[in-house]
Design an enzyme around this catalytic site. Sequence first.
Site, PDB file in Angstrom:
ATOM      1  N   ASP A 135      99.625  40.666  91.982  1.00 26.14           N
ATOM      2  CA  ASP A 135      98.375  40.856  91.243  1.00 26.14           C
ATOM      3  C   ASP A 135      98.639  41.075  89.759  1.00 26.14           C
ATOM      4  O   ASP A 135      99.745  41.439  89.346  1.00 26.14           O
ATOM      5  CB  ASP A 135      97.568  42.022  91.823  1.00 26.14           C
ATOM      6  CG  ASP A 135      98.303  43.359  91.746  1.00 26.14           C
ATOM      7  OD1 ASP A 135      99.544  43.376  91.901  1.00 26.14           O
ATOM      8  OD2 ASP A 135      97.637  44.392  91.535  1.00 26.14           O
TER       9      ASP A 135
ATOM     10  N   GLU B  58      99.587  46.418  93.159  1.00 23.82           N
ATOM     11  CA  GLU B  58     100.396  47.309  92.318  1.00 23.82           C
ATOM     12  C   GLU B  58      99.657  47.737  91.062  1.00 23.82           C
ATOM     13  O   GLU B  58      99.770  48.886  90.618  1.00 23.82           O
ATOM     14  CB  GLU B  58     101.712  46.623  91.941  1.00 23.82           C
ATOM     15  CG  GLU B  58     102.757  47.558  91.330  1.00 23.82           C
ATOM     16  CD  GLU B  58     102.635  47.740  89.820  1.00 23.82           C
ATOM     17  OE1 GLU B  58     103.281  48.662  89.279  1.00 23.82           O
ATOM     18  OE2 GLU B  58     101.890  46.964  89.172  1.00 23.82           O
TER      19      GLU B  58
END
Length: 387
Positions: free
Chosen positions: A90, A149
Amino acid sequence: MTDTIAAMDKYLRKHESDMIYLLERLVNINSHSANVEGVNLVAAVLEATLRGMGFAVRRLANRYTGDNLVAENMARRQRGGGPLLVGHMDTVFPPEMGFDRMRREGNRIIGPGVSDMKGGLVVAIFAARALAAAGRNDLPIGFFFNADEEIGSPHSRGPIADEAKKSKFCMVMESSGKGGEVITGRKGRIIFDLTVAGKPSHAGHSPYPKPSAIVEMAHKIQGLEALNAPEEGISLNIGLVEGGVGPNTVAARCTARCETRFVDAQQGETVWKAIQELCAKPVLDGTSASLDIHMDRPPMVANDSILGLYELISDAAGEIGMEVSSVSLGGGSDANIVARENVPVVDGMGPAGDLFHTPEEFLETDSLVPQALLTAAAMLKGAERYS
């Protein structure tokens, strides 16, 4: 330089264009943390790539974010152990921002997530490919690529810890920074919400001092700011404040989202206790305050285990003609999660880059091959050290 390292170096130099091609495929897919479809498209590219390398891949579905990927080669499936390479799919860039394509300018590759951290994913994959090309399929290798994350790994931290505990050591593939430093320490972090309750009344008729949630919050903010101790590595920041309904009403409620960062667990306990004590004592009668932890990450402390792995990587760097240095940073990563499990871990094994989380985020093209070679050489050396 040994024959194995020479073979890996030759393979990586020959396939640098393939590294850049895979990077472009990943970068040109928007994978903002909230863009579940985009994150899963990145996961699909990586899954196909890893399966093509002979890795068994599991997708860990999550109803709130994209899927996490866990991959193991045959040696790890048969014997366990070996290194775990961790990276996130991400990014912080939402689709509407319009920063959604990779471009090249001289030695720089610019694009959303090129160094934070799709470049690290590419380095990890090609390090494993280089080992295989050099005939070292006997080394157990595991990957964990997560989807959340950038929002604190709330749904992947448990699975990351589980996979780390199966491993001999771990390397997190965040960017190595402009100087190519290996990260051996990261601060712990607590993000928390402070809510102050007051007593609403008409501003023209309220007694003084007013039991205003906003005024009480102002006192709390001053107290929280006073807890900053940069010389000790403690920081505290109030990032967002909201409250009240209008200028003619004494505020009944005010909220603040805050964070604190600290060097080690003891320091974290001390500062959190100070925050609790501050919020338990109202300055204005008729007000009260409550705390709610939104997200936390444990500190990654440069202990003997971590420094031992860094020394191994430094030795591996010397064998391939590189020099590395170590650094401790204030920002957190999934290395913090691994460190809590007492598994040897370092961070910053990805390509060199800078300007993270900005539209000018870049990596240095000529760092892709060296970092992949260093990662492969470290896995090779780790197989001897942690057998």
